[in-house]
Write a protein that holds these residues in place. Structure first.
Motif, PDB file in Angstrom:
ATOM      1  N   VAL A 150      -7.090  18.696  17.764  1.00  0.00           N
ATOM      2  CA  VAL A 150      -6.006  19.545  17.301  1.00  0.00           C
ATOM      3  C   VAL A 150      -6.053  19.584  15.779  1.00  0.00           C
ATOM      4  CG1 VAL A 150      -4.349  17.607  17.310  1.00  0.00           C
ATOM      5  CG2 VAL A 150      -3.509  19.973  17.351  1.00  0.00           C
ATOM      6  N   VAL A 151      -5.833  20.763  15.224  1.00  0.00           N
ATOM      7  CA  VAL A 151      -5.754  20.953  13.777  1.00  0.00           C
ATOM      8  C   VAL A 151      -4.291  21.120  13.399  1.00  0.00           C
ATOM      9  CG1 VAL A 151      -6.370  22.432  11.826  1.00  0.00           C
ATOM     10  CG2 VAL A 151      -8.037  22.020  13.656  1.00  0.00           C
ATOM     11  N   LEU A 152      -3.826  20.307  12.466  1.00  0.00           N
ATOM     12  CA  LEU A 152      -2.473  20.442  11.947  1.00  0.00           C
ATOM     13  C   LEU A 152      -2.539  21.278  10.677  1.00  0.00           C
ATOM     14  CD1 LEU A 152      -1.144  16.780  12.383  1.00  0.00           C
ATOM     15  CD2 LEU A 152      -1.195  18.658  14.049  1.00  0.00           C
ATOM     16  N   ARG A 153      -2.004  22.482  10.733  1.00  0.00           N
ATOM     17  CA  ARG A 153      -1.987  23.352   9.551  1.00  0.00           C
ATOM     18  C   ARG A 153      -0.736  23.033   8.744  1.00  0.00           C
ATOM     19  NH1 ARG A 153      -4.325  29.039  11.866  1.00  0.00           N
ATOM     20  NH2 ARG A 153      -6.501  28.658  11.293  1.00  0.00           N
ATOM     21  N   ILE A 154      -0.947  22.276   7.688  1.00  0.00           N
ATOM     22  CA  ILE A 154       0.140  21.722   6.875  1.00  0.00           C
ATOM     23  C   ILE A 154       0.518  22.715   5.789  1.00  0.00           C
ATOM     24  CG2 ILE A 154       0.770  19.790   5.388  1.00  0.00           C
ATOM     25  CD1 ILE A 154      -1.544  18.262   6.935  1.00  0.00           C
ATOM     26  N   THR A 155       1.816  22.863   5.553  1.00  0.00           N
ATOM     27  CA  THR A 155       2.256  23.771   4.501  1.00  0.00           C
ATOM     28  C   THR A 155       2.053  23.120   3.131  1.00  0.00           C
ATOM     29  OG1 THR A 155       4.555  23.078   4.863  1.00  0.00           O
ATOM     30  CG2 THR A 155       3.814  25.045   6.020  1.00  0.00           C
ATOM     31  N   ASN A 156       3.084  22.938   2.362  1.00  0.00           N
ATOM     32  CA  ASN A 156       2.955  22.382   1.010  1.00  0.00           C
ATOM     33  C   ASN A 156       3.564  20.993   0.980  1.00  0.00           C
ATOM     34  OD1 ASN A 156       2.187  24.840  -1.072  1.00  0.00           O
ATOM     35  ND2 ASN A 156       3.278  25.551   0.743  1.00  0.00           N
ATOM     36  N   PRO A 157       2.736  19.943   1.084  1.00  0.00           N
ATOM     37  CA  PRO A 157       3.293  18.590   1.161  1.00  0.00           C
ATOM     38  C   PRO A 157       3.853  18.132  -0.179  1.00  0.00           C
ATOM     39  CG  PRO A 157       0.894  18.498   1.114  1.00  0.00           C
ATOM     40  CD  PRO A 157       1.266  19.947   1.215  1.00  0.00           C
ATOM     41  N   VAL A 158       4.968  17.442  -0.128  1.00  0.00           N
ATOM     42  CA  VAL A 158       5.590  16.894  -1.334  1.00  0.00           C
ATOM     43  C   VAL A 158       6.232  15.572  -0.945  1.00  0.00           C
ATOM     44  CG1 VAL A 158       7.762  18.115  -0.928  1.00  0.00           C
ATOM     45  CG2 VAL A 158       7.182  17.424  -3.254  1.00  0.00           C
ATOM     46  N   GLY A 159       6.324  14.661  -1.916  1.00  0.00           N
ATOM     47  CA  GLY A 159       6.921  13.365  -1.639  1.00  0.00           C
ATOM     48  C   GLY A 159       6.223  12.269  -2.407  1.00  0.00           C
ATOM     49  N   PRO A 160       6.531  11.024  -2.127  1.00  0.00           N
ATOM     50  CA  PRO A 160       5.940   9.912  -2.870  1.00  0.00           C
ATOM     51  C   PRO A 160       4.424   9.900  -2.732  1.00  0.00           C
ATOM     52  CG  PRO A 160       7.055   9.145  -0.867  1.00  0.00           C
ATOM     53  CD  PRO A 160       7.443  10.571  -1.054  1.00  0.00           C
ATOM     54  N   ALA A 162       2.446  12.037  -4.387  1.00  0.00           N
ATOM     55  CA  ALA A 162       1.874  13.353  -4.668  1.00  0.00           C
ATOM     56  C   ALA A 162       0.946  13.273  -5.876  1.00  0.00           C
ATOM     57  CB  ALA A 162       2.976  14.367  -4.921  1.00  0.00           C
ATOM     58  N   PRO A 163      -0.295  13.759  -5.753  1.00  0.00           N
ATOM     59  CA  PRO A 163      -1.264  13.623  -6.844  1.00  0.00           C
ATOM     60  C   PRO A 163      -0.986  14.600  -7.973  1.00  0.00           C
ATOM     61  CG  PRO A 163      -2.213  14.884  -5.044  1.00  0.00           C
ATOM     62  CD  PRO A 163      -0.862  14.423  -4.561  1.00  0.00           C
ATOM     63  N   ALA A 164      -1.540  14.300  -9.128  1.00  0.00           N
ATOM     64  CA  ALA A 164      -1.355  15.148 -10.301  1.00  0.00           C
ATOM     65  C   ALA A 164      -2.099  16.465 -10.184  1.00  0.00           C
ATOM     66  CB  ALA A 164      -1.808  14.400 -11.558  1.00  0.00           C
ATOM     67  N   ALA A 165      -2.942  16.612  -9.167  1.00  0.00           N
ATOM     68  CA  ALA A 165      -3.674  17.866  -8.987  1.00  0.00           C
ATOM     69  C   ALA A 165      -2.752  18.999  -8.554  1.00  0.00           C
ATOM     70  CB  ALA A 165      -4.781  17.676  -7.944  1.00  0.00           C
ATOM     71  N   GLY A 166      -1.602  18.686  -7.973  1.00  0.00           N
ATOM     72  CA  GLY A 166      -0.652  19.708  -7.541  1.00  0.00           C
ATOM     73  C   GLY A 166       0.558  19.746  -8.456  1.00  0.00           C
ATOM     74  N   LEU A 167       1.314  20.844  -8.380  1.00  0.00           N
ATOM     75  CA  LEU A 167       2.458  21.028  -9.268  1.00  0.00           C
ATOM     76  C   LEU A 167       3.493  19.904  -9.160  1.00  0.00           C
ATOM     77  CD1 LEU A 167       4.189  22.639 -11.276  1.00  0.00           C
ATOM     78  CD2 LEU A 167       5.071  23.947  -9.318  1.00  0.00           C
ATOM     79  N   PRO A 168       3.941  19.492  -7.963  1.00  0.00           N
ATOM     80  CA  PRO A 168       4.988  18.451  -7.916  1.00  0.00           C
ATOM     81  C   PRO A 168       4.563  17.157  -8.595  1.00  0.00           C
ATOM     82  CG  PRO A 168       4.788  19.530  -5.786  1.00  0.00           C
ATOM     83  CD  PRO A 168       3.628  19.999  -6.608  1.00  0.00           C
ATOM     84  N   GLY A 169       3.369  16.657  -8.277  1.00  0.00           N
ATOM     85  CA  GLY A 169       2.908  15.407  -8.879  1.00  0.00           C
ATOM     86  C   GLY A 169       2.649  15.542 -10.368  1.00  0.00           C
TER      87      GLY A 169
END
Length: 302
Positions: A150-160, A162-169
């Protein structure tokens, strides 16, 4: 139950590993390139034969593949997001053909959708970025493998975590290092995104791995609610106690312009896994800020 997690030391993989370690009756094994891996392996370079030999010795009942590449490097995206899942599937067919494979896909595989629309697993996949295209190719490698997958198509993960490569982190670390009345310059924040907590993603992966019944080839994992990226930014500023100015006059993300609206319908995951998101966006942002504050101190930038 023996569960092997690839990418166990990464952002989402770390949350999966923590949940599995606390689960009674589960024996957890980590796989990846880091020093904490039980099984040292590089998805981008290893071939199916050597991978199969190593997998055979662990006899996993389930494998959760959290490994993935982001960013603009086309070679890394192709090697990790496309070749990696294909090699993993070939090795599993040889070494553990009955194991359940849970693979992390991305809502970026869908591409643009109508404003106000919540895409389902039956929606057309029309990615507009190289990242989305490579994740879609990885999904096809998994869904056409003949495995129990099964493939889980994840939206935009955020939370503890979160890497600096994405906007939240990246923004959380910027707010930590800036003075409280500085100016933060970002791109246009009007695009709408479906943010989901990384801990909710991990729980969905664990449920999919231990579920004994048949699962559909693809499941959306998101909150099913799209909010302006601006809302996340201001939630994070409030959590940080930031009193400065946030301006939207910098060069923004090309994907924000190409995909102004993204929202997934997670109804199938609720029906098949009994899963539903437990964390609101404010909870995710508060946990992210607390984790970033706990990182090693840096000199503030004025």
């Amino acid at each position: 139950m023996r569960i092997l997690v690839l990418g166990h030391s990464g952002y989402l993989g770390g949350h999966v590993a923590r949940e599995l370690r606390a689960l009674p009756g589960v024996r957890f094994f980590g796989a990846g390139r880091g020093p904490t891996a039980d099984l040292a392996v590089d998805l981008a370079t290893v071939g199916p034969g050597p991978r199969a030999e190593r997998l055979f010795s662990y006899a996993p009942d389930a494998v959760i593949n959290c490994a993935g590449a982001v960013g603009p490097q086309s070679m890394a995206l192709a090697e990790v997001n496309v070749r990696g899942p294909a090699v993993l599937c070939a090795a599993l067919r040889e070494a553990a053909p009955t194991a359940r494979l849970v693979h992390f896909g991305s809502a970026a595989e869908y591409g643009p959708s109508g404003i106000g629309e919540r895409v389902t697993e039956q929606s057309a996949a029309r990615p507009t970025t190289l990242y989305g295209a490579t994740k879609l190719a990885g999904t096809l490698a998994v869904t056409s493998s003949g495995l129990d997958a099964v493939v889980l198509r994840i939206t935009n993960p955020v939370g503890p975590g979160a890497p600096a490569a994405g906007l939240p982190g990246r923004l959380a670390r910027q707010l930590r290092d800036l003075g409280p009345r500085s100016v933060v310059r970002l791109g246009d924040l009007s695009a709408h995104r479906d943010f989901v907590d990384a801990r909710d993603v991990a729980h969905a992966a664990v449920l999919a791995a231990i579920d004994g019944g048949p699962l559909p080839p693809v499941l959306n994992i998101g909150r099913g609610q799209a909010v302006p990226v601006r809302e996340l930014v201001y939630e994070l500023a409030r959590a940080a106690g930031f009193k400065g100015h946030i301006e939207e006059n910098a060069e923004g993300s090309a994907r924000s312009a190409d995909v102004p609206w993204q929202c997934s319908d997670p109804s199938a995951a609720r029906t098949t896994l009994g899963w539903s998101p437990q964390y609101a966006l404010a909870d995710s942002v508060s946990a992210l800020w607390a984790a970033v504050r706990a990182e090693p101190d840096r000199e503030p930038v004025h």
